[in-house]
Write a protein that holds these residues in place. Sequence first.
Motif, PDB file in Angstrom:
ATOM      1  N   GLY A   1       0.419  -1.048  -0.119  1.00  0.00           N
ATOM      2  CA  GLY A   1      -0.540   0.008   0.061  1.00  0.00           C
ATOM      3  C   GLY A   1       0.623   1.016  -0.240  1.00  0.00           C
ATOM      4  N   ARG A   2       0.483   2.448   0.214  1.00  0.00           N
ATOM      5  CA  ARG A   2       0.722   3.948  -0.213  1.00  0.00           C
ATOM      6  C   ARG A   2       1.646   4.201   1.083  1.00  0.00           C
ATOM      7  NH1 ARG A   2       3.116   6.396  -3.310  1.00  0.00           N
ATOM      8  NH2 ARG A   2       3.885   8.121  -2.925  1.00  0.00           N
ATOM      9  N   ALA A   3       1.207   3.291   2.562  1.00  0.00           N
ATOM     10  CA  ALA A   3       2.153   3.715   3.602  1.00  0.00           C
ATOM     11  C   ALA A   3       3.066   3.163   3.754  1.00  0.00           C
ATOM     12  CB  ALA A   3       1.145   3.545   4.471  1.00  0.00           C
ATOM     13  N   ASP A   4       3.346   2.220   2.419  1.00  0.00           N
ATOM     14  CA  ASP A   4       4.647   1.300   2.549  1.00  0.00           C
ATOM     15  C   ASP A   4       5.494   2.648   2.262  1.00  0.00           C
ATOM     16  OD1 ASP A   4       4.192  -0.532   3.606  1.00  0.00           O
ATOM     17  OD2 ASP A   4       4.064  -2.149   1.632  1.00  0.00           O
ATOM     18  N   LEU A   5       5.317   3.522   1.153  1.00  0.00           N
ATOM     19  CA  LEU A   5       5.860   3.701   0.560  1.00  0.00           C
ATOM     20  C   LEU A   5       5.759   5.916   1.587  1.00  0.00           C
ATOM     21  CD1 LEU A   5       4.769   3.936  -2.985  1.00  0.00           C
ATOM     22  CD2 LEU A   5       6.978   2.910  -2.188  1.00  0.00           C
ATOM     23  N   THR A   6       5.355   6.025   2.246  1.00  0.00           N
ATOM     24  CA  THR A   6       5.777   7.423   3.363  1.00  0.00           C
ATOM     25  C   THR A   6       5.654   6.940   4.430  1.00  0.00           C
ATOM     26  OG1 THR A   6       3.044   7.163   3.893  1.00  0.00           O
ATOM     27  CG2 THR A   6       3.888   8.708   1.488  1.00  0.00           C
ATOM     28  N   SER A   7       6.431   6.119   5.127  1.00  0.00           N
ATOM     29  CA  SER A   7       6.654   5.562   6.390  1.00  0.00           C
ATOM     30  C   SER A   7       7.733   6.207   6.798  1.00  0.00           C
ATOM     31  CB  SER A   7       6.633   3.856   7.111  1.00  0.00           C
ATOM     32  OG  SER A   7       7.883   4.394   6.592  1.00  0.00           O
ATOM     33  N   TYR A   8       7.927   6.420   8.042  1.00  0.00           N
ATOM     34  CA  TYR A   8       9.380   6.957   8.288  1.00  0.00           C
ATOM     35  C   TYR A   8      10.561   7.001   7.989  1.00  0.00           C
ATOM     36  CZ  TYR A   8      12.555   9.479  11.354  1.00  0.00           C
ATOM     37  OH  TYR A   8      14.238   9.659  12.090  1.00  0.00           O
ATOM     38  N   ASP A   9      10.111   5.077   8.129  1.00  0.00           N
ATOM     39  CA  ASP A   9      11.548   3.962   7.937  1.00  0.00           C
ATOM     40  C   ASP A   9      11.998   4.475   6.926  1.00  0.00           C
ATOM     41  OD1 ASP A   9      12.590   3.689  11.047  1.00  0.00           O
ATOM     42  OD2 ASP A   9      11.075   1.465  10.751  1.00  0.00           O
ATOM     43  N   TYR A  10      10.981   4.302   5.842  1.00  0.00           N
ATOM     44  CA  TYR A  10      11.230   4.541   4.014  1.00  0.00           C
ATOM     45  C   TYR A  10      12.197   5.627   3.659  1.00  0.00           C
ATOM     46  CZ  TYR A  10      10.359   4.501  -0.441  1.00  0.00           C
ATOM     47  OH  TYR A  10      10.522   4.608  -2.075  1.00  0.00           O
ATOM     48  N   ARG A  11      11.038   6.881   4.535  1.00  0.00           N
ATOM     49  CA  ARG A  11      11.405   8.423   3.957  1.00  0.00           C
ATOM     50  C   ARG A  11      13.421   8.811   4.933  1.00  0.00           C
ATOM     51  NH1 ARG A  11       8.794  12.523   6.681  1.00  0.00           N
ATOM     52  NH2 ARG A  11       7.656  10.246   7.959  1.00  0.00           N
ATOM     53  N   LYS A  12      12.743   7.934   5.183  1.00  0.00           N
ATOM     54  CA  LYS A  12      14.568   7.679   6.417  1.00  0.00           C
ATOM     55  C   LYS A  12      15.534   7.305   5.663  1.00  0.00           C
ATOM     56  CE  LYS A  12      16.974   7.059  10.192  1.00  0.00           C
ATOM     57  NZ  LYS A  12      16.998   6.236  12.118  1.00  0.00           N
ATOM     58  N   ALA A  13      15.320   5.886   4.650  1.00  0.00           N
ATOM     59  CA  ALA A  13      16.500   4.951   4.332  1.00  0.00           C
ATOM     60  C   ALA A  13      16.704   5.093   3.095  1.00  0.00           C
ATOM     61  CB  ALA A  13      15.809   3.384   3.490  1.00  0.00           C
ATOM     62  N   ARG A  14      14.998   6.119   2.337  1.00  0.00           N
ATOM     63  CA  ARG A  14      15.424   7.194   1.380  1.00  0.00           C
ATOM     64  C   ARG A  14      15.740   8.546   0.935  1.00  0.00           C
ATOM     65  NH1 ARG A  14       9.603   8.966  -1.138  1.00  0.00           N
ATOM     66  NH2 ARG A  14      10.652  10.815   1.194  1.00  0.00           N
ATOM     67  N   ALA A  15      16.097   8.879   2.123  1.00  0.00           N
ATOM     68  CA  ALA A  15      17.160  10.078   1.780  1.00  0.00           C
ATOM     69  C   ALA A  15      18.307  10.224   1.961  1.00  0.00           C
ATOM     70  CB  ALA A  15      16.824  10.954   3.517  1.00  0.00           C
ATOM     71  N   ALA A  16      18.869   9.324   3.016  1.00  0.00           N
ATOM     72  CA  ALA A  16      19.999   8.251   3.119  1.00  0.00           C
ATOM     73  C   ALA A  16      20.670   7.791   2.078  1.00  0.00           C
ATOM     74  CB  ALA A  16      20.236   7.292   4.344  1.00  0.00           C
ATOM     75  N   PHE A  17      20.092   7.618   1.370  1.00  0.00           N
ATOM     76  CA  PHE A  17      20.418   6.666  -0.210  1.00  0.00           C
ATOM     77  C   PHE A  17      20.522   8.172  -1.071  1.00  0.00           C
ATOM     78  CE2 PHE A  17      19.086   5.098  -4.725  1.00  0.00           C
ATOM     79  CZ  PHE A  17      19.995   4.078  -4.683  1.00  0.00           C
ATOM     80  N   LEU A  18      19.626   8.774  -1.240  1.00  0.00           N
ATOM     81  CA  LEU A  18      20.081   9.418  -1.659  1.00  0.00           C
ATOM     82  C   LEU A  18      20.510  10.734  -1.954  1.00  0.00           C
ATOM     83  CD1 LEU A  18      15.814  10.372  -2.880  1.00  0.00           C
ATOM     84  CD2 LEU A  18      17.821   9.452  -4.505  1.00  0.00           C
ATOM     85  N   ALA A  19      21.424  10.524  -0.885  1.00  0.00           N
ATOM     86  CA  ALA A  19      22.623  11.504  -0.210  1.00  0.00           C
ATOM     87  C   ALA A  19      23.706  11.212  -0.611  1.00  0.00           C
ATOM     88  CB  ALA A  19      23.141  11.655   1.134  1.00  0.00           C
TER      89      ALA A  19
ATOM     90  N   SER B   1      11.057  -1.091   0.073  1.00  0.00           N
ATOM     91  CA  SER B   1      12.231  -1.364   0.989  1.00  0.00           C
ATOM     92  C   SER B   1      13.057  -1.812   0.529  1.00  0.00           C
ATOM     93  CB  SER B   1      11.638  -1.453   2.080  1.00  0.00           C
ATOM     94  OG  SER B   1      11.680  -3.069   2.242  1.00  0.00           O
ATOM     95  N   ASP B   2      13.199  -2.975  -0.661  1.00  0.00           N
ATOM     96  CA  ASP B   2      14.127  -3.084  -1.551  1.00  0.00           C
ATOM     97  C   ASP B   2      14.787  -2.593  -2.034  1.00  0.00           C
ATOM     98  OD1 ASP B   2      16.817  -5.221  -2.269  1.00  0.00           O
ATOM     99  OD2 ASP B   2      14.614  -5.854  -3.430  1.00  0.00           O
ATOM    100  N   GLN B   3      16.661  -1.993  -1.327  1.00  0.00           N
ATOM    101  CA  GLN B   3      17.425  -0.898  -1.803  1.00  0.00           C
ATOM    102  C   GLN B   3      18.316  -1.395  -2.407  1.00  0.00           C
ATOM    103  OE1 GLN B   3      19.334   1.013   0.988  1.00  0.00           O
ATOM    104  NE2 GLN B   3      17.899   1.217   2.719  1.00  0.00           N
ATOM    105  N   ASP B   4      18.267  -3.307  -3.028  1.00  0.00           N
ATOM    106  CA  ASP B   4      18.265  -3.525  -4.250  1.00  0.00           C
ATOM    107  C   ASP B   4      17.704  -3.427  -5.373  1.00  0.00           C
ATOM    108  OD1 ASP B   4      21.347  -4.706  -3.200  1.00  0.00           O
ATOM    109  OD2 ASP B   4      20.043  -6.261  -2.589  1.00  0.00           O
ATOM    110  N   ASN B   5      16.275  -2.783  -5.131  1.00  0.00           N
ATOM    111  CA  ASN B   5      15.808  -2.291  -6.582  1.00  0.00           C
ATOM    112  C   ASN B   5      15.720  -0.609  -6.612  1.00  0.00           C
ATOM    113  OD1 ASN B   5      14.224  -3.579  -8.501  1.00  0.00           O
ATOM    114  ND2 ASN B   5      11.841  -2.850  -7.192  1.00  0.00           N
ATOM    115  N   TRP B   6      16.585  -0.092  -5.517  1.00  0.00           N
ATOM    116  CA  TRP B   6      16.514   0.901  -5.824  1.00  0.00           C
ATOM    117  C   TRP B   6      17.605   1.515  -6.824  1.00  0.00           C
ATOM    118  CZ3 TRP B   6      15.897   3.744  -0.114  1.00  0.00           C
ATOM    119  CH2 TRP B   6      14.968   2.825   0.214  1.00  0.00           C
TER     120      TRP B   6
END
Length: 93
Positions: A3-21, A50-55
């Motif tokens: 669901g959309r909640a998987d893409l907006t959770s705090y943990d996902y947003r934190k991991a995404r920010a670190a990945f993009l940094a 949340s699979d960072q190998d797919n990001w």
Amino acid sequence: MAGRADLTSYDYRKARAAFLAANDVCHLCGHAGADVVDHVRPVAAGADPSDQDNWAPAHGVRRCPTCGRNCNGSKGANVQVKGLNTSRDWYGS
């Protein structure tokens, strides 16, 4: 399907920010300044969001500062982009 909640959770947003940094070069056009995570295998096709190998980093909301494209928006839920013209052939030999 996730669901959309998987893409907006705090943990996902934190991991995404670190990945993009750590990775800000768009995998679609090759220019720096990527602002979104592209799921190479789309979440809509059953990929784990949340699979960072797919990001992969991509331009999205803010568009590419060099070529002006919304690269991830052009890709959508496709696995491969066809017809995304860039100033350079980033996948050529």
